[in-house]
Design an enzyme around this catalytic site. Structure first.
Site, PDB file in Angstrom:
ATOM      1  CE  LYS A  46     -12.282  -6.977  -4.360  1.00 23.98           C
ATOM      2  NZ  LYS A  46     -13.181  -6.262  -5.181  1.00 23.98           N
TER       3      LYS A  46
ATOM      4  NE  ARG B 277      -7.831   1.137  -5.605  1.00 26.39           N
ATOM      5  CZ  ARG B 277      -8.092  -0.069  -5.989  1.00 26.39           C
ATOM      6  NH1 ARG B 277      -8.630  -0.521  -5.138  1.00 26.39           N
ATOM      7  NH2 ARG B 277      -9.218   0.092  -7.592  1.00 26.39           N
TER       8      ARG B 277
ATOM      9  NE  ARG C 239     -12.643  -9.969 -10.202  1.00 20.59           N
ATOM     10  CZ  ARG C 239     -11.931  -8.575  -9.753  1.00 20.59           C
ATOM     11  NH1 ARG C 239     -12.366  -8.039 -10.106  1.00 20.59           N
ATOM     12  NH2 ARG C 239     -11.081  -8.331  -8.856  1.00 20.59           N
TER      13      ARG C 239
ATOM     14  NE  ARG D   8      -5.023  -1.666  -9.573  1.00 22.52           N
ATOM     15  CZ  ARG D   8      -5.918  -2.105  -8.908  1.00 22.52           C
ATOM     16  NH1 ARG D   8      -5.674  -2.969  -7.403  1.00 22.52           N
ATOM     17  NH2 ARG D   8      -7.441  -2.602  -9.661  1.00 22.52           N
TER      18      ARG D   8
ATOM     19  NE  ARG E   8     -11.051  -1.790 -11.209  1.00 25.62           N
ATOM     20  CZ  ARG E   8     -10.156  -1.074 -11.048  1.00 25.62           C
ATOM     21  NH1 ARG E   8      -9.863   0.522 -11.429  1.00 25.62           N
ATOM     22  NH2 ARG E   8      -9.917  -0.979  -9.965  1.00 25.62           N
TER      23      ARG E   8
END
Ligand code: ADP
Length: 296
Positions: free
Chosen positions: A76, A187, A153, A231, A242
């Protein structure tokens, strides 16, 4: 965590800044209609005889009010920031607003840290307050329009948003869950420049009707290599949670917009080099720059 008092629209009156921040040039989207006839359509076709008029008459008229939906790690932020630069509207990522609040060591930090690190959703009230502060700041700087990344969300957030402004388009980015997991695990962020990278080299075969996917790493420049951080919520256990939370709480938001004829589904065919041109084509923006210069 503060008890979640009954959320009422008045709790979110601050979101009314949305309507002051942006004006919709309805003419921008006359004739644009996602094809929601067959569920899961991965493309859209403008109403016959008309295509989205994305030629911007002049910058003061330009405003886009888009929402990006999609599971954790789908990209996103990657595509919202690119479109933000192309269209000249702010990319507002609620995940970034949460991380900024975390980093501020403010009164909410401890509570937010526990929630985020467990892969849970922050309360609607806290998110709305963070978002309205960001919108007010943007409005003060003369920002027009937005690309919302990671908001709404939940259905409650979508209802509140619908109560304060109109959304022109909801782009639903989609990728197989096994690829999402690998992408999140790969990531990395540069702790100095804030750049987002990915060290994973992804090559998965086609399975269960899903096409094969290949994604090359998105490696940082040499000067960032030694400053890369991961992260705290990008561990395998938290990522899986998640994704579960997204499926439980945010899939209904997809239906919320699909039923309103605003949802454009886009299956990512691969990494940025393969996906970006196809996404521009799906949005009728593949010749946007030419239209811009022609309109100048
Ligand atoms: N709209 C939202 N509502 C509730 N919590 C949110 C929202 N947006 C972000 N968050 C919180 O911030 C975290 C990070 O969000 P984000 O960076 O968008 O991650 P991802 O896209 O990987 O889910 C989420 O896991 C959640 O805890």
């Amino acid at each position: 965590m503060a008890a979640l008092t009954r959320l009422s629209k008045s709790s979110f009156s601050s979101l009314s800044s949305l309507s002051s921040v942006s004006r919709i040039s309805r003419s921008l989207y006359s004739g644009f209609a996602p094809d929601t006839s067959s569920h899961g359509a991965t493309s859209y076709s403008p109403r016959l005889g008309s295509t989205p008029n994305l030629a911007v008459k002049d910058t003061k008229d330009r405003s886009v009010q888009w929402v990006f939906l999609g599971s954790p790690g789908v990209g996103k932020g990657t595509y919202a920031s690119r479109l933000s630069n192309l269209l000249g509207v702010p990319h507002i990522a609620t995940g970034d607003l949460v991380r900024e609040e975390l980093a501020s060591s403010g009164p909410l930090s401890q509570e937010l840290s526990e929630i985020v690190n467990q892969g849970k959703l922050v309360s609607d009230e806290i998110i709305i307050n963070l978002l309205s502060k960001r919108l007010e700041a943007g409005g003060a700087k003369g920002e027009l329009g937005f690309i919302l990344d990671g908001f709404p969300r939940t259905i409650r957030q979508a209802e509140i948003l619908e109560g304060v402004t109109e959304i022109d388009l909801v782009l639903n980015l989609k990728l197989r869950e096994d690829v999402l997991l690998e992408k999140c695990l790969g990531r990395r962020t540069c702790s100095q420049c804030g750049g987002n990278f990915n060290v994973a080299s992804i090559n998965v075969k086609g399975a269960n009707g899903h096409p094969a996917i290949s994604m090359a790493p998105l490696l940082p420049p040499a000067h960032c290599m030694s400053k890369l951080v991961t992260r705290a919520d990008d561990t395998e256990e938290v990522i899986k949670h998640r994704i579960h939370v997204y499926n439980e709480k945010s899939r209904p938001v997809e239906e919320f917009y699909r039923s309103r004829g605003k949802l454009l589904e886009f299956d990512l065919p691969g990494g940025i080099p393969e996906s970006w041109p196809k996404l521009l084509e799906a949005l009728n923006l593949d010749d946007y720059k030419e239209k811009q210069s022609a309109a100048a």
